[in-house]
Design an enzyme around this catalytic site. Structure first.
Site, short mmCIF file in Angstrom:
data_model
loop_
_atom_site.label_atom_id
_atom_site.label_comp_id
_atom_site.label_asym_id
_atom_site.label_seq_id
_atom_site.Cartn_x
_atom_site.Cartn_y
_atom_site.Cartn_z
N GLU A 333 0.80 -1.23 0.00
CA GLU A 333 0.00 0.00 0.00
C GLU A 333 0.83 1.27 0.00
O GLU A 333 0.55 2.21 0.74
CB GLU A 333 -0.93 0.01 1.23
CG GLU A 333 -1.89 -1.15 1.23
CD GLU A 333 -2.73 -1.21 2.49
OE1 GLU A 333 -3.93 -1.50 2.35
OE2 GLU A 333 -2.23 -0.98 3.60
C1 TNX Z 1 -4.39 -4.25 4.67
S1 TNX Z 1 -2.40 -6.45 4.39
C2 TNX Z 1 -3.15 -3.90 5.14
C3 TNX Z 1 -2.99 -3.44 6.53
C4 TNX Z 1 -4.30 -3.27 7.21
C5 TNX Z 1 -5.21 -4.42 6.87
C6 TNX Z 1 -6.52 -4.38 7.58
C7 TNX Z 1 -1.55 -5.33 4.17
C8 TNX Z 1 -0.30 -5.76 3.65
N1 TNX Z 1 -1.99 -4.09 4.43
O1 TNX Z 1 -2.25 -2.26 6.56
O2 TNX Z 1 -4.07 -3.23 8.59
O3 TNX Z 1 -5.44 -4.44 5.48
O4 TNX Z 1 -7.27 -5.52 7.33
#
Ligand code: TNX
Length: 527
Positions: A333
């Protein structure tokens, strides 16, 4: 009634022959067998189990002696631990001695037993003894975990007769705990490790930094923990682990054959670091600390050299504290970093990991950039992930990058079970207990061309944006994380929801006994 010996032996033989893999069928009509025969209660299901007739086996009682084969020093430690655990769960204080007679409970590590592999074991139970044999200390540890499930809870009793020959399906069986969104003390991480190791989970991934907090003391950048650790989601005080505490977790985990994989997420998910050190920001200005739950707004400054000094020193200290093979560098992300900057940054982050002698793990977004030789990718897509994104992951797998599977709509323990769940998120939908279990890691990405051989294993992440207490943490993790344990260890041939749900229900009393506040999910036939 006395049964002639030869006749009894014949019955035993018949029962043994009629058994199939993983299902000791000792529940014949007319027999007064318990609701679920002992070998069929095991979770995870063993690779092979052959039970002798119901009522046969070793009677464990106050006179039982635990014998540690003196030819290997590691057996004594396992024997002492077993004695300790049986004292806690069954109230029996068993004597531990050195010896190799098949009389009582015998623990042995057999140099010759290479067929059992790095984590496998054999357990046999008959009228004279329970014998646990492994090729490695880890295998012996897992034999002990199986025995613990076979011992009736209070005061000992019959350890079902037969032979279990067992080994895991996947090498990597992990759980992740996010201590960044809400801070949890090291004691909570240890408690989780202890719970998971009983079910043969062998990896704890700790998510140590994020926008909302930095949780590990770093000597060369002390404000990370001192200032960046002082917040969490909401109004709580946050917190951080000292190096001593982190080391104690690693040691505690090691005693349970659990490897700790620490994660410092980068280049996104870094507001706590950026708030702690102004020079890490492209504009030289430190942002405020963050207590919300948005993602994707922060990034280390990819074009500043100090950024690479920073990650090199942080990863260097982390590598020094971590005897395990892996350092996780996040990489998910990074929405406020351009694709080009992201790739350049991740190249250097992977170089830093290699420089410190470790193997990098990253979230699967790295597949869209340049994963370095050996880097492990952690897949967290869902059933709706675009074919193009899966294709990149498949390409990386074809180039030799092992995959850890954490599909969010299966294994994200922070997803609500259903409408009634108070904590949790729903971006990947509800994840009922059945859904968490009922899929096959071996074929999960086969539609995109990923063979089972590319799958290193599975991991269930527990993100804590909405989870602030032990009770909530355990409510979300249990019982779904047992499904993770099952998928990681049990043979594919044992996969069957109805049978699994019964075995899971049989773990209810154990979880209760250990004070685990698990969700009594309606899709499981709890007694
Ligand atoms: C996605 S999984 C994210 C996290 C969040 C999560 C909540 C991932 C690599 N990134 O930053 O906490 O979803 O479900």
């Amino acid at each position: 009634m006395r049964v002639p010996r030869t006749f009894a032996a014949l019955l035993v033989l018949m029962a043994a022959v009629s058994c199939t893999a993983a299902h000791g069928d000792d529940g014949k009509p007319g027999a007064t067998a318990p609701a679920l025969p002992a070998f069929q209660r095991l979770l995870p299901a063993p690779a092979q189990a052959r039970a002798t007739a119901p009522g046969t086996g070793y009677v464990l009682g106050p006179g039982t002696v635990i014998r540690a084969d003196p030819s290997s020093p590691d057996t004594r430690e396992s024997a002492d631990r077993l004695a300790e655990q049986l004292r806690a769960t069954s109230g029996l204080s068993l004597m531990v001695v050195d010896g190799d007679q098949r009389d009582g409970i015998l623990l042995r590590i057999d140099e010759q037993a290479t067929a059992l592999g790095a984590e496998g074991y054999e357990l046999t139970s008959d009228a004279n003894a329970v014998t646990l044999t492994a090729h490695t200390p880890a295998g012996l540890f897992y034999a002990v975990q199986t025995l613990r499930q076979l011992v009736p809870a209070a005061g000992g009793g019959l350890v079902q007769g037969g032979t279990i020959t067992d080994r895991p399906r996947f090498a990597y069986r992990g759980a992740m705990l996010d201590v960044a969104r809400h801070f949890f003390p090291v004691g909570q991480a240890k408690r989780y490790v202890d719970q998971l190791a009983q079910y043969k989970v062998n990896t704890l991934h700790v998510h140590l930094s994020d926008d909302q907090g930095w949780r590990l003391a770093i000597d060369s950048w002390p404000r990370l923990a001192e200032y960046g650790g002082g917040t969490e989601v909401g109004t709580g005080p946050g917190g951080s682990w000292s190096k001593e505490e982190y080391r104690s977790l690693v040691e505690f985990a090691k005693e349970r054959h659990v490897e700790v994989v620490p994660e410092i997420d980068m280049p996104g998910h870094t507001n706590a670091a950026l708030a702690s050190y102004a020079e890490l920001n492209c504009d030289g200005k430190a942002p405020a600390r963050y207590r919300g739950i948005k993602v994707g707004f922060s990034s280390l400054c990819v074009r500043k050299e100090v950024t690479y000094t920073f990650i090199d020193e942080v990863l260097g200290e982390l590598a020094e504290l971590t005897p395990g093979r892996y350092l996780h560098i996040g990489g998910d992300e990074a929405h406020s970093t351009s694709a080009e900057d992201y790739a350049a940054f991740m190249d250097r982050a992977q170089e830093a990991v290699a420089r410190h002698g470790k193997t990098a793990v990253a979230w699967h977004q790295l597949a869209g950039a340049r994963p370095a030789d050996g880097t492990v990718l952690q897949y967290w897509g869902t059933a709706t992930t675009a074919p193009g994104e899966k294709g990149k992951v498949a390409d990386a797998a074809a180039h030799g990058h092992p995959l850890i599977l954490s599909p969010a709509d299966r294994l994200y323990l922070d997803m609500k079970y259903d409408l009634t769940t108070k904590p949790g998120l729903t971006w990947a939908g509800f994840v009922p207990v059945k859904q968490a279990y009922d899929w096959d890691p071996g074929t999960y990405l086969s539609g995109s061309g990923v063979p089972e051989s590319a799958v290193l294993g599975v991991e269930a992440p527990l993100w804590t944006e909405t989870i602030a207490t032990r009770a909530d943490l355990e409510f979300m993790a249990f019982p779904r994380v047992l499904g993770l344990a099952e998928l990681g260890w049990a043979p594919k041939t044992a996969h069957n929801w109805t049978a699994y749900a019964k075995r899971l229900a049989a773990q209810g009393p154990r979880l209760d006994e250990q004070g685990v506040t698990f969700y009594r999910a309606p899709d499981v036939p709890w007694s």
